[in-house]
Design a protein around this motif. Structure first.
Motif, PDB file in Angstrom:
ATOM      1  N   LEU A  33     -16.455  19.115  -2.685  1.00  0.00           N
ATOM      2  CA  LEU A  33     -16.630  17.778  -3.234  1.00  0.00           C
ATOM      3  C   LEU A  33     -15.565  17.434  -4.268  1.00  0.00           C
ATOM      4  N   ASP A  34     -15.011  18.447  -4.939  1.00  0.00           N
ATOM      5  CA  ASP A  34     -13.939  18.167  -5.895  1.00  0.00           C
ATOM      6  C   ASP A  34     -12.755  17.514  -5.199  1.00  0.00           C
ATOM      7  N   ALA A  35     -12.412  18.001  -4.004  1.00  0.00           N
ATOM      8  CA  ALA A  35     -11.292  17.418  -3.263  1.00  0.00           C
ATOM      9  C   ALA A  35     -11.628  16.022  -2.752  1.00  0.00           C
ATOM     10  N   GLU A  36     -12.887  15.806  -2.375  1.00  0.00           N
ATOM     11  CA  GLU A  36     -13.275  14.526  -1.785  1.00  0.00           C
ATOM     12  C   GLU A  36     -13.429  13.412  -2.822  1.00  0.00           C
ATOM     13  N   PHE A  37     -13.659  13.776  -4.085  1.00  0.00           N
ATOM     14  CA  PHE A  37     -13.829  12.771  -5.123  1.00  0.00           C
ATOM     15  C   PHE A  37     -12.698  12.768  -6.139  1.00  0.00           C
ATOM     16  N   SER A  38     -11.646  13.517  -5.879  1.00  0.00           N
ATOM     17  CA  SER A  38     -10.483  13.492  -6.766  1.00  0.00           C
ATOM     18  C   SER A  38      -9.908  12.077  -6.807  1.00  0.00           C
ATOM     19  N   PRO A  39      -9.697  11.482  -8.001  1.00  0.00           N
ATOM     20  CA  PRO A  39      -9.170  10.104  -8.070  1.00  0.00           C
ATOM     21  C   PRO A  39      -7.850   9.927  -7.334  1.00  0.00           C
ATOM     22  N   SER A  40      -6.961  10.904  -7.419  1.00  0.00           N
ATOM     23  CA  SER A  40      -5.682  10.773  -6.717  1.00  0.00           C
ATOM     24  C   SER A  40      -5.891  10.762  -5.206  1.00  0.00           C
ATOM     25  N   HIS A  41      -6.839  11.547  -4.723  1.00  0.00           N
ATOM     26  CA  HIS A  41      -7.123  11.560  -3.291  1.00  0.00           C
ATOM     27  C   HIS A  41      -7.744  10.241  -2.842  1.00  0.00           C
ATOM     28  N   LEU A  42      -8.593   9.654  -3.677  1.00  0.00           N
ATOM     29  CA  LEU A  42      -9.203   8.374  -3.317  1.00  0.00           C
ATOM     30  C   LEU A  42      -8.150   7.276  -3.207  1.00  0.00           C
ATOM     31  N   ALA A  53       0.827  -1.209   0.000  1.00  0.00           N
ATOM     32  CA  ALA A  53       0.000   0.000   0.000  1.00  0.00           C
ATOM     33  C   ALA A  53       0.861   1.259   0.000  1.00  0.00           C
ATOM     34  N   SER A  54       2.033   1.206   0.644  1.00  0.00           N
ATOM     35  CA  SER A  54       2.905   2.389   0.657  1.00  0.00           C
ATOM     36  C   SER A  54       3.373   2.733  -0.748  1.00  0.00           C
ATOM     37  N   LEU A  55       3.587   1.721  -1.581  1.00  0.00           N
ATOM     38  CA  LEU A  55       3.950   1.985  -2.974  1.00  0.00           C
ATOM     39  C   LEU A  55       2.769   2.600  -3.720  1.00  0.00           C
ATOM     40  N   GLY A  56       1.543   2.130  -3.402  1.00  0.00           N
ATOM     41  CA  GLY A  56       0.358   2.745  -3.984  1.00  0.00           C
ATOM     42  C   GLY A  56       0.213   4.196  -3.560  1.00  0.00           C
ATOM     43  N   PHE A  57       0.533   4.488  -2.298  1.00  0.00           N
ATOM     44  CA  PHE A  57       0.480   5.860  -1.789  1.00  0.00           C
ATOM     45  C   PHE A  57       1.477   6.734  -2.548  1.00  0.00           C
ATOM     46  N   LEU A  58       2.652   6.186  -2.819  1.00  0.00           N
ATOM     47  CA  LEU A  58       3.684   6.935  -3.532  1.00  0.00           C
ATOM     48  C   LEU A  58       3.218   7.281  -4.946  1.00  0.00           C
ATOM     49  N   VAL A  59       2.640   6.309  -5.638  1.00  0.00           N
ATOM     50  CA  VAL A  59       2.121   6.556  -6.985  1.00  0.00           C
ATOM     51  C   VAL A  59       0.996   7.592  -6.937  1.00  0.00           C
ATOM     52  N   ALA A  60       0.100   7.453  -5.955  1.00  0.00           N
ATOM     53  CA  ALA A  60      -1.008   8.401  -5.825  1.00  0.00           C
ATOM     54  C   ALA A  60      -0.498   9.802  -5.508  1.00  0.00           C
ATOM     55  N   GLY A  61       0.589   9.906  -4.715  1.00  0.00           N
ATOM     56  CA  GLY A  61       1.155  11.206  -4.409  1.00  0.00           C
ATOM     57  C   GLY A  61       1.704  11.896  -5.647  1.00  0.00           C
ATOM     58  N   LEU A  62       2.358  11.123  -6.506  1.00  0.00           N
ATOM     59  CA  LEU A  62       2.866  11.694  -7.759  1.00  0.00           C
ATOM     60  C   LEU A  62       1.699  12.141  -8.647  1.00  0.00           C
ATOM     61  N   ALA A  63       0.639  11.330  -8.671  1.00  0.00           N
ATOM     62  CA  ALA A  63      -0.547  11.702  -9.441  1.00  0.00           C
ATOM     63  C   ALA A  63      -1.197  12.963  -8.865  1.00  0.00           C
ATOM     64  N   ASP A  64      -1.218  13.063  -7.540  1.00  0.00           N
ATOM     65  CA  ASP A  64      -1.805  14.235  -6.889  1.00  0.00           C
ATOM     66  C   ASP A  64      -1.006  15.494  -7.218  1.00  0.00           C
ATOM     67  N   PRO A  85     -10.229   7.978   6.218  1.00  0.00           N
ATOM     68  CA  PRO A  85     -11.331   8.311   5.301  1.00  0.00           C
ATOM     69  C   PRO A  85     -12.153   9.515   5.741  1.00  0.00           C
ATOM     70  N   ALA A  86     -11.976   9.978   6.986  1.00  0.00           N
ATOM     71  CA  ALA A  86     -12.765  11.115   7.459  1.00  0.00           C
ATOM     72  C   ALA A  86     -12.563  12.336   6.578  1.00  0.00           C
ATOM     73  N   LEU A  87     -11.361  12.476   6.007  1.00  0.00           N
ATOM     74  CA  LEU A  87     -11.069  13.624   5.153  1.00  0.00           C
ATOM     75  C   LEU A  87     -11.963  13.629   3.917  1.00  0.00           C
ATOM     76  N   LEU A  88     -12.298  12.445   3.396  1.00  0.00           N
ATOM     77  CA  LEU A  88     -13.094  12.362   2.174  1.00  0.00           C
ATOM     78  C   LEU A  88     -14.577  12.143   2.438  1.00  0.00           C
ATOM     79  N   LEU A  89     -14.963  12.063   3.722  1.00  0.00           N
ATOM     80  CA  LEU A  89     -16.366  11.816   4.055  1.00  0.00           C
ATOM     81  C   LEU A  89     -16.984  12.974   4.836  1.00  0.00           C
ATOM     82  N   THR A  90     -16.389  14.145   4.733  1.00  0.00           N
ATOM     83  CA  THR A  90     -16.945  15.282   5.474  1.00  0.00           C
ATOM     84  C   THR A  90     -18.342  15.634   4.987  1.00  0.00           C
ATOM     85  N   TYR A  91     -18.634  15.357   3.714  1.00  0.00           N
ATOM     86  CA  TYR A  91     -19.964  15.656   3.186  1.00  0.00           C
ATOM     87  C   TYR A  91     -21.032  14.727   3.752  1.00  0.00           C
TER      88      TYR A  91
END
Length: 388
Positions: free
Chosen positions: A128-137, A104-115, A178-184
């Motif tokens: 909602l743009d921040a909460e549903f951004s694919p890189s953030h997910l 998962a840490s490697l997945g986080f690294l790839v997602a960070g570069l995408a972000d 996940p609380a960061l992406l579920l504030t809505y």
């Protein structure tokens, strides 16, 4: 006539890697807390000063990725330091529970570069743009798996006591992510019960509030049951509710009415912990409907506690039917989650099954006259291929 023999158990594949110690799990939890604190600060920035953020390189992202870098480095160090028993440590050296976190840490690294690319090309997301951004997910899913490595390590150890503390802390961090992406959809951030249902335009607000209570029930009760199905652990519900409530309150700078609701839910979680420990002490871990009762009790108390806190801090304007109905609905949902988490009737306890599968001491088997007896566990007369 062919002699029969009990086939020996297959030897474990790969080297026997020492499990993570309690101190190693504790270090992972502390580094994971730094990662979550960075995410908390970044969530606060996105919700309060988004108009001042320019691009990816911000102090808030610096805190987030510094916490991630520390957790990643420590996770890989745990495998590297076991290279004496696992020369191919990058493949075989992971302590129980940490392999998934390393991937998962490697997945986080790839997602960070995408972000980073997303921020630099498309700009900073808000709401909602921040909460549903694919890189953030992808960041969020990877973070949950990485942060819960000590939880899986605790489960693998089968220990209780102080070891349980690191496991519960790891679970709380994993649920905070996940609380960061579920504030809505967080009940800790809704003021819907303080608005009358019958007022024109408020019906939809009430529906959104009910949905928030149900989603938060799943987010909090499901991970609680993962721990409770093994054993009752003091403070599990309190840690989960306190962690998620703290994350939400920090992102919005502790708004007064919502703080009252969060405190009410936290007190209710503490009461649920005490009651469930008492129930286990009196009824036992094999009591009928143990997990459905636990799920219903926890869910109902958390929602009732939150509503009580809002009533004290701001006053409730929902009708008695809606107010009492959402408590009952949450309890029913908690009971359903408990029923899904429970072992089917008659299924053996995994711990008992593991002990039962341990090969017994060799015993002589009867054999026809004129043939030598076959000893259970001895090698068969013809070579056997690899198992599995």
């Amino acid at each position: 006539m062919t002699n029969s023999a009990v086939r020996p158990a297959a030897p474990p594949s790969g080297p026997r890697v020492p499990p993570a110690s309690r101190r190693e799990d504790l270090v992972t939890v502390l580094l994971g807390a730094c990662l979550v604190a960075g995410g908390m600060s970044d969530g606060w920035a996105h919700n309060t000063i988004a108009d001042t953020i320019e691009g990816f390189f911000t102090p808030w992202h610096g805190l987030l990725y510094a916490g991630f870098a520390g957790t990643l480095a420590w996770t890989f160090w745990l495998a590297y330091r076991r290279r004496g028993v696992a020369p191919r440590w990058w493949r075989d050296g992971w302590p129980a529970g940490y392999r998934v976190g390393a991937i998962a840490s490697l997945g986080f690294l790839v997602a960070g570069l995408a972000d980073m690319s997303w921020h630099e090309i498309l700009g900073v997301e808000v709401g909602l743009d921040a909460e549903f951004s694919p890189s953030h997910l992808l960041l969020d899913v990877s973070a949950v798996l990485l942060l819960t490595s000590p939880l899986r390590s605790w489960w693998a150890s089968g220990e209780g006591g102080a070891r349980a503390a690191t496991g519960v802390a790891s679970l709380a961090l994993g649920v905070m992510a996940p609380a960061l992406l579920l504030t809505y959809a967080s009940s800790f951030l809704t003021l819907s019960p303080t608005r009358a249902v019958g007022v024109p335009g408020m019906q939809q607000s009430a529906v959104v509030g009910v949905d928030a209570y149900l989603i938060s029930t799943v987010v909090l009760v499901a991970p609680f049951l993962l721990v409770h199905r093994r054993r009752a652990v003091a403070g599990t519900a309190t840690a989960l509710v306190g962690g998620v409530a703290l994350f939400d309150m920090v992102m919005y700078e502790f708004p007064t009415p919502l703080v009252w609701g969060a405190l009410g839910a936290l007190c209710a979680a503490g009461l649920a912990d005490a009651l469930l420990l008492r129930l286990d002490a009196t009824r036992g871990r094999d009591a009928a409907l143990r997990l459905p009762v636990a799920g219903a009790l926890l869910a109902g108390l958390i929602v009732a506690g939150h509503l009580t806190g809002l009533a004290l801090g701001h006053g409730l304007r929902w009708s008695p039917e809606v107010t009492s109905g959402i408590v009952v609905l949450a309890a029913l949902l908690g009971a359903l989650l408990g029923a899904l988490a429970a072992r089917p009737a008659g299924a053996p306890d995994p711990a008992v099954a593991t002990r039962a599968s341990t090969p017994a001491a060799p015993t002589q088997a009867s054999a026809p006259a004129g043939t030598a007896p076959v000893v259970a566990g001895s090698a068969p007369s013809t070579p056997a291929g690899p198992v599995g």
